[in-house]
Scaffold this motif. Structure first.
Motif, PDB file in Angstrom:
ATOM      1  N   GLN A 104      28.006  10.968  -6.388  1.00 13.34           N
ATOM      2  CA  GLN A 104      29.409  10.222  -7.031  1.00 13.34           C
ATOM      3  C   GLN A 104      29.892  11.229  -8.284  1.00 13.34           C
ATOM      4  N   ALA A 105      28.980  11.525  -9.004  1.00 12.01           N
ATOM      5  CA  ALA A 105      29.565  12.304 -10.353  1.00 12.01           C
ATOM      6  C   ALA A 105      30.050  13.724  -9.922  1.00 12.01           C
ATOM      7  N   CYS A 106      29.590  14.249  -8.579  1.00 17.68           N
ATOM      8  CA  CYS A 106      30.170  15.353  -7.932  1.00 17.68           C
ATOM      9  C   CYS A 106      31.490  15.124  -7.352  1.00 17.68           C
ATOM     10  N   VAL A 107      31.699  13.828  -6.750  1.00 20.31           N
ATOM     11  CA  VAL A 107      33.035  13.579  -6.049  1.00 20.31           C
ATOM     12  C   VAL A 107      34.017  13.350  -6.942  1.00 20.31           C
ATOM     13  N   THR A 108      33.547  12.746  -8.273  1.00 26.48           N
ATOM     14  CA  THR A 108      34.553  12.574  -9.371  1.00 26.48           C
ATOM     15  C   THR A 108      35.096  13.637  -9.907  1.00 26.48           C
ATOM     16  N   ALA A 109      34.111  14.862 -10.351  1.00 30.61           N
ATOM     17  CA  ALA A 109      34.319  16.169 -10.528  1.00 30.61           C
ATOM     18  C   ALA A 109      35.371  16.885  -9.858  1.00 30.61           C
ATOM     19  N   CYS A 110      35.102  16.755  -8.512  1.00 31.58           N
ATOM     20  CA  CYS A 110      36.101  17.304  -7.440  1.00 31.58           C
ATOM     21  C   CYS A 110      37.417  16.637  -7.503  1.00 31.58           C
ATOM     22  N   ASP A 111      37.374  15.246  -7.573  1.00 31.66           N
ATOM     23  CA  ASP A 111      38.749  14.529  -7.784  1.00 31.66           C
ATOM     24  C   ASP A 111      39.565  14.808  -8.971  1.00 31.66           C
ATOM     25  N   ALA A 112      38.922  15.122 -10.149  1.00 33.70           N
ATOM     26  CA  ALA A 112      39.554  15.489 -11.256  1.00 33.70           C
ATOM     27  C   ALA A 112      40.227  16.838 -11.175  1.00 33.70           C
ATOM     28  N   ARG A 113      39.644  17.814 -10.325  1.00 32.23           N
ATOM     29  CA  ARG A 113      40.051  18.815  -9.980  1.00 32.23           C
ATOM     30  C   ARG A 113      41.491  18.790  -9.268  1.00 32.23           C
ATOM     31  N   LYS A 114      41.118  18.085  -8.158  1.00 33.14           N
ATOM     32  CA  LYS A 114      42.510  17.822  -7.291  1.00 33.14           C
ATOM     33  C   LYS A 114      43.603  17.130  -7.931  1.00 33.14           C
ATOM     34  N   ALA A 115      43.089  16.402  -9.129  1.00 32.16           N
ATOM     35  CA  ALA A 115      44.214  15.741  -9.957  1.00 32.16           C
ATOM     36  C   ALA A 115      45.055  16.734 -10.878  1.00 32.16           C
ATOM     37  N   CYS A 149      38.506  25.021 -14.994  1.00 35.08           N
ATOM     38  CA  CYS A 149      37.693  23.918 -14.033  1.00 35.08           C
ATOM     39  C   CYS A 149      37.112  24.882 -13.018  1.00 35.08           C
ATOM     40  N   ARG A 150      37.994  25.883 -12.459  1.00 35.39           N
ATOM     41  CA  ARG A 150      37.519  26.685 -11.258  1.00 35.39           C
ATOM     42  C   ARG A 150      36.239  27.400 -11.721  1.00 35.39           C
ATOM     43  N   GLN A 151      36.297  28.139 -13.198  1.00 33.12           N
ATOM     44  CA  GLN A 151      34.964  28.788 -13.520  1.00 33.12           C
ATOM     45  C   GLN A 151      33.867  27.734 -13.664  1.00 33.12           C
ATOM     46  N   HIS A 152      34.186  26.602 -14.164  1.00 31.96           N
ATOM     47  CA  HIS A 152      32.862  25.664 -14.320  1.00 31.96           C
ATOM     48  C   HIS A 152      32.327  25.351 -12.993  1.00 31.96           C
ATOM     49  N   MET A 153      33.109  25.061 -12.024  1.00 28.48           N
ATOM     50  CA  MET A 153      32.780  24.398 -10.873  1.00 28.48           C
ATOM     51  C   MET A 153      31.999  25.557  -9.881  1.00 28.48           C
ATOM     52  N   GLU A 154      32.163  26.745 -10.069  1.00 26.53           N
ATOM     53  CA  GLU A 154      31.408  27.616  -9.345  1.00 26.53           C
ATOM     54  C   GLU A 154      29.906  27.540  -9.843  1.00 26.53           C
ATOM     55  N   HIS A 155      29.627  27.284 -10.716  1.00 24.22           N
ATOM     56  CA  HIS A 155      28.485  27.211 -11.497  1.00 24.22           C
ATOM     57  C   HIS A 155      27.734  25.569 -11.031  1.00 24.22           C
ATOM     58  N   GLU A 156      28.472  24.669 -11.295  1.00 23.60           N
ATOM     59  CA  GLU A 156      28.398  23.239 -11.181  1.00 23.60           C
ATOM     60  C   GLU A 156      27.864  23.014  -9.540  1.00 23.60           C
ATOM     61  N   LEU A 157      28.570  23.539  -8.631  1.00 27.54           N
ATOM     62  CA  LEU A 157      28.351  23.110  -7.356  1.00 27.54           C
ATOM     63  C   LEU A 157      27.280  23.713  -6.650  1.00 27.54           C
ATOM     64  N   VAL A 158      27.105  24.994  -7.065  1.00 24.83           N
ATOM     65  CA  VAL A 158      25.760  25.531  -6.544  1.00 24.83           C
ATOM     66  C   VAL A 158      24.786  24.783  -7.243  1.00 24.83           C
ATOM     67  N   TRP A 159      24.644  24.460  -8.313  1.00 27.71           N
ATOM     68  CA  TRP A 159      23.466  23.694  -9.166  1.00 27.71           C
ATOM     69  C   TRP A 159      23.393  22.294  -8.382  1.00 27.71           C
ATOM     70  N   PHE A 160      24.583  21.528  -7.940  1.00 25.22           N
ATOM     71  CA  PHE A 160      24.491  20.354  -7.201  1.00 25.22           C
ATOM     72  C   PHE A 160      23.877  20.494  -6.083  1.00 25.22           C
ATOM     73  N   HIS A 161      24.048  21.357  -5.385  1.00 28.79           N
ATOM     74  CA  HIS A 161      23.437  21.350  -3.972  1.00 28.79           C
ATOM     75  C   HIS A 161      21.997  21.697  -4.150  1.00 28.79           C
ATOM     76  N   GLU A 162      21.632  22.417  -5.166  1.00 27.44           N
ATOM     77  CA  GLU A 162      20.175  22.887  -5.251  1.00 27.44           C
ATOM     78  C   GLU A 162      19.407  21.821  -5.521  1.00 27.44           C
ATOM     79  N   GLU A 163      19.813  20.892  -6.769  1.00 31.01           N
ATOM     80  CA  GLU A 163      19.187  19.983  -7.236  1.00 31.01           C
ATOM     81  C   GLU A 163      19.215  18.841  -6.206  1.00 31.01           C
ATOM     82  N   LEU A 164      20.199  18.524  -5.417  1.00 28.88           N
ATOM     83  CA  LEU A 164      20.131  17.387  -4.359  1.00 28.88           C
ATOM     84  C   LEU A 164      18.857  17.767  -3.124  1.00 28.88           C
TER      85      LEU A 164
END
Length: 525
Positions: A396-407, A465-480
């Protein structure tokens, strides 16, 4: 003050304002630094130096009457620059943690801010309850992730959260209607308004009505113009020699301002969010942003994953409830069977016969069989339900971050369209004479200039936002993957252990039953 000492000296100030009847029995000393909570965070190449550890402990009751609530002791140890002290402690309630969560979401674009534990439907002000302890553990993980994150730990709002000692200042940051049960009602109304009532760029509902009225009048005018042109063409064809000179065609009506909407273009990978209202082949308006397809695919995957994890959580809850219900039913059945043993004893005395039903042996069998289902429910909860809840919150936190980028993209493209409209209006006015029209044009040009500045700032937010999400999305998948993989392994081990316990618990009683069955035809008799 409650945080100074539980024992207050009697002086003039205390005589004027007697101490509360239930001061928190919690020491405000920092104490020995414990081992930190183990969490994982994304890796950033340019991470700053310094260390920060935050602990949440000692839930205690504060306030009286309607203002009664639970507060937690928050202790920190820091070597980061900017902090007044290297360590300290404060008391914070749940709404204060919620304020920090909101501030981090608003100021750290592209960062997956960890989720807070959900609020309970029933208010709980008992600091010794299991629900409060579970909330304390979740809050401890929440602040531990923030403290370990290279970006979030540098937040000024986090420093205020840890160092601000003035309780009155929190009444300004978190007003009364954002605390306790009242905040849930206010949030429900706010969410309904935000998701139901859609306003245009100017932010007023009146412009929606005026835009609709202009649209209707524009369509009518266009239809009337087309009819006149058709009639003139027909008259000219009937008598070309005597056709009157054609009158100058009236200028087309100005197109009404369209409310900024987000257009979804359906493609092979699902709904593609452009945030511009323009077809994908034409791109965004003017200098607008068209989000890259890779991010859209990731956002779609995360959204679908959230829905499937919600279904898995519901199925796990049903499994736990089934095991708990099975154990309680078997135990209730054993109680009923034991009650029949008393009746059987009276029957033997009345009929003067030693023969009778062995109700006690049957009751022992069902009583022993009731334990493993309860143990299985506890094992599933500990091994799988809690990690699954954490995975759902992380998704849900990742969904919120993606929605914020779309916003951000949607906001940037709306400003592009607004600049185009303002430039068109200013150009249509030409070079007016000094007077009201020139002042109106100057206002339009000033508004366009201000919007360009805001658009530049929005582009800066998007790049970060793009620079941060390059790191965040990779970590999200590995952590999940790590969390759910370990949870599934623990679940299999717990299920195997539960099956072994069930077989072991019933083994002795089955031997007794086999001995009874050997003396046929009597079984339980």
């Amino acid at each position: 003050r409650l945080e100074d000492s539980p024992a207050m000296s009697v002086d003039a100030e205390s005589a004027a304002a007697p101490p509360p009847s239930n001061p928190p029995a919690v020491s405000m000393e920092v104490g020995v630094r414990p081992a930190p909570v183990e969490v994982s965070v994304p890796a950033y190449e340019a991470a700053g130096s310094g260390d920060l550890q935050i602990e949440v402990s000692d839930p205690h009751r504060a306030g009286e009457g309607m203002s009664k609530h639970v507060e937690y002791k928050v202790t920190y140890w820091s070597t980061l620059s900017g902090y007044t002290n290297v360590s300290g402690c404060v008391t914070r309630r749940y709404s204060d943690f919620e304020w920090l969560w909101k501030q981090l979401r608003a100021t750290t674009d592209g960062i997956i801010v960890p989720s807070l534990p959900q609020k309970t439907l029933v208010a709980n002000d008992d600091p010794t309850s299991a629900a409060i302890e579970a909330r304390r553990r979740h809050l401890a993980v929440f602040v531990a992730r923030i403290a370990a994150h290279p970006i979030m730990r540098e937040s000024k709002d986090l420093q205020i959260f840890l160092e601000e000692q003035d309780k009155a200042s929190w009444s300004e940051r978190v007003p009364w209607y954002e605390r306790g049960i009242t905040s849930d009602a206010v949030r429900g109304v706010s969410d309904w308004f935000n998701h139901t009532v859609r306003l245009d760029d100017s932010g007023t509902a009146a412009n929606l009505v005026s835009a609709a009225a202009q649209g209707i009048s524009g369509v009518a005018a266009a239809a009337g113009g087309a009819a006149s042109a058709a009639a003139a063409a027909a008259g000219g064809a009937a008598s070309p020699a005597k056709s009157p000179p054609a009158a100058a065609a009236p200028p087309p009506p100005p197109s009404p301002p369209q409310p900024a909407t987000t257009t979804s273009q359906s493609g092979p990978t699902g709904d593609v969010l452009l945030g511009s209202g323009a077809p994908a082949s034409q791109g965004a308006p003017g200098d607008g942003i068209v989000e890259d397809q890779h991010f859209l695919d990731v956002a779609e995957y995360v959204g679908k994953l959230k829905g499937r994890l919600d279904k898995l959580s519901s199925a796990t809850s049903a499994l736990v409830k089934h095991a708990q219900l099975t154990g309680s039913v078997l135990m209730e059945f054993a109680r009923v069977v034991v009650d029949l043993e008393e009746t059987e004893a009276k029957a033997k005395a009345v009929f003067e016969t030693p023969a009778g039903v062995e109700w006690t042996n049957a009751a022992k069998l069902f009583a022993s069989a009731s334990g493993p289902p309860d143990a299985q429910a506890a094992a599933v909860t500990a091994a799988f339900s809690e990690p699954l809840d954490g995975a759902v919150a992380l998704t849900q936190a990742c969904v919120t971050a993606c929605d914020a980028r779309k916003a951000i993209v949607d906001h940037y493209n709306r400003m592009c369209k607004q600049i185009e409209r303002l430039d068109q209006k200013a150009a249509a006015m030409g070079v007016p004479e000094p007077g009201p029209r020139r002042e109106e044009k100057q206002k339009l040009e000033l508004a366009a200039s201000d919007t360009r500045i805001a658009r530049t700032q929005a582009m800066g937010r998007y790049d970060k936002c793009r620079q941060h999400m390059e790191h965040e999305l990779v970590w999200f998948h590995e952590e999940l993957a790590r969390t759910m993989g370990a949870a599934l392994k623990d679940l299999v081990v717990a299920q195997g252990a539960s099956a072994g316990q069930a077989a072991h618990a019933c083994a002795g009683h089955f031997e007794e039953l086999r001995a009874m069955l050997r003396s046929a035809p009597a079984a339980f008799v």
